[in-house]
Design an enzyme around this catalytic site. Structure first.
Site: not given
Ligand code: EPU
Length: 419
Positions: A22-23, A91, A115, A120-121, A123, A306, A398
């Site tokens: 999925k990811n 998201r 969520c 989930r910022p 920034d 995850d 999902r």
């Molecule tokens: N973060 C920030 N600022 C940002 C982006 C992220 O502070 O601009 C923080 C997040 O809040 C978190 C950390 O950085 O504390 C890591 O978040 P990341 O950005 O890596 O998460 P993501 O890319 O939004 C993907 C997966 C998630 C998985 C995370 C971590 C997808 C679609 N989603 O999310 O998958 O948990 O990486 O590995 O690829 C799931 O499949 O259940 C799922 C939530």
């Protein structure tokens, strides 16, 4: 709303075929926006999150065709505005920002809300786009970006919780069409980032270092259509590994990638679970007696956030005291209250769960709150005494393709009650 009824106590045996990731599929589908030519993506799992992404692509003007696991997208003419009603459900829709900015030099995408797993910022995504020369404005719930001169630069994407997966994807997708060289430091090293980079390379992008902390991208003028097969879903595979460890006699995962599962295989082996791997299969055997574990979630190649909920379900009935610290999403513990309703003994101390293994869980009505928490409740139900009713199963749909059918094919007794 559908619910899933799990009759506990079955022993699992046999083999299960792992679906495409999925990811990986989500950002790869978003990347098809980068070219006017058709792209064909295979092994796309049949999940509601994928359905949302295909709807977003259609709304942006793409021609989308889907035949079982293969999706063809032709983004000949696209719009750059994605309003709230089309992005709010998922998201991961933020990952259209990078390709829209890369190709059209502008984007207006509604911000997905927080969520249950945390704030989930985005920034760090915005910092990356700004470094590439974009002006960004968050107004009325939308991110508005313009970059008439998108230029390569050096940017560090590491945040206080480590690297960002979709942030790395987004900056990579914008940078492939920027002028000059972009260096991403503090890049996420997840296999899904590598899969996206491989797809972009097939489209004509020049990218080196994906899978390491430093990715170097040489911008090109345009990209062309490409065909790509999505990598196996390591989190689905990990979830079936835990199912096998908890309730299995011998369970074999096929069409998987054992290398991507090492951060799970190593601790499970340490806990006494027997796991053997071949080229693309992994077999788990359990004698039903695991040892407790001390784990902390970290970005890849660390133990994945995850998988935290599912491992928590396993440790709930593992004799002794286990400790799990969640470093990536420190509040991602919604499953704990539900597992406690089933008799688990788990104490939360900030981002750490202290799990005191009990002999048995007992079936109960429980509420799924997010994707991985729902999987944890299903796993707990498999092993519990009696019947577990998992409500709000749309969360599980999902991210897990036919999980009830797959578990039943291994011998589980699971029914889906349609609303
Ligand atoms: N973060 C920030 N600022 C940002 C982006 C992220 O502070 O601009 C923080 C997040 O809040 C978190 C950390 O950085 O504390 C890591 O978040 P990341 O950005 O890596 O998460 P993501 O890319 O939004 C993907 C997966 C998630 C998985 C995370 C971590 C997808 C679609 N989603 O999310 O998958 O948990 O990486 O590995 O690829 C799931 O499949 O259940 C799922 C939530």
């Amino acid at each position: 709303m559908d619910k899933i009824i799990v009759h506990g106590g079955a022993t699992l045996a046999g083999s299960v075929r792992i679906s495409g990731s999925k990811n990986s599929a989500l950002p790869i589908l978003a990347a098809t926006l980068l070219t006017r030519e058709p792209c064909t993506i295979s092994r796309v799992p049949d999940l509601s999150d994928i359905h949302y992404m295909l709807t977003i692509l259609s709304e942006l003007g793409c021609e989308v065709e889907r035949a079982s696991g293969t999706v063809t997208v032709k983004a000949e003419k696209i719009r750059t505005v994605a309003p709230y009603d089309i992005v709010r459900k998922m998201r991961a829709s933020v990952c259209i920002l990078g390709p829209l900015l890369g190709r059209e030099r502008e984007a207006m995408v509604s911000l997905p809300g927080g969520c249950v797993i945390g704030d989930r910022p985005i920034d760090i995504h915005l910092k990356g786009f700004e470094a590439l020369g974009a002006t960004t404005l968050v107004e009325e719930g939308n991110v508005k970006m313009r970059a008439p001169n998108l230029r390569g630069t050096t940017v560090n994407l590491r945040g206080k919780f480590g690297s960002t997966v979709l942030g790395t994807d987004n900056i990579m997708m914008a940078a492939v069409l920027a002028e000059g060289t972009t260096i991403i430091d503090g890049a996420a090293e997840e296999p899904e980032v590598v899969d996206l980079a491989n797809f972009l390379i097939k489209m004509g992008a020049q990218i080196e270092g994906a899978g390491t902390r430093r990715i170097i991208i040489e911008g090109v003028k345009e990209l062309h259509g490409a065909k790509h097969e999505v990598i196996p879903d390591r989190i689905e595979a990990g979830t079936f590994l835990i199912a096998g460890a908890m309730a299995g006699r011998e369970v074999t995962l096929t069409r998987t990638n054992p290398e991507h599962l090492q951060s799970l295989i190593v601790p499970l082996t340490k806990a006494g679970v027997s796991i053997t791997s071949q080229a693309d299969t992994v077999t788990v055997k359990s004698n039903g007696t695991c040892r407790p574990l001390h784990l902390e979630t970290l970005p890849y190649p660390g133990f994945p956030t995850d998988m935290q909920a599912q491992v928590c379900a396993m440790l709930a009935t593992t004799d002794g005291i286990s400790v799990i610290t969640e470093n990536v999403f420190p509040h991602r513990f919604m499953h704990v209250a539900e597992l406690k309703r089933m008799g688990a003994n788990i104490e939360l101390q900030g981002p750490t769960a202290i799990v005191n293994g009990v002999r048995k869980l007992s079936g109960a009505p429980v509420m799924a709150s997010d994707l991985r928490a729902s999987a944890a409740l299903l796993l707990a139900g498999l092993q519990a005494e009696g019947t577990t009713e998992v409500n709000r199963v749309y969360h599980i749909d999902r991210g897990y393709e036919s999980i009830d059918d797959k578990l039943n094919s291994l011998g589980a007794h699971i029914e889906r009650v349609k609303a």
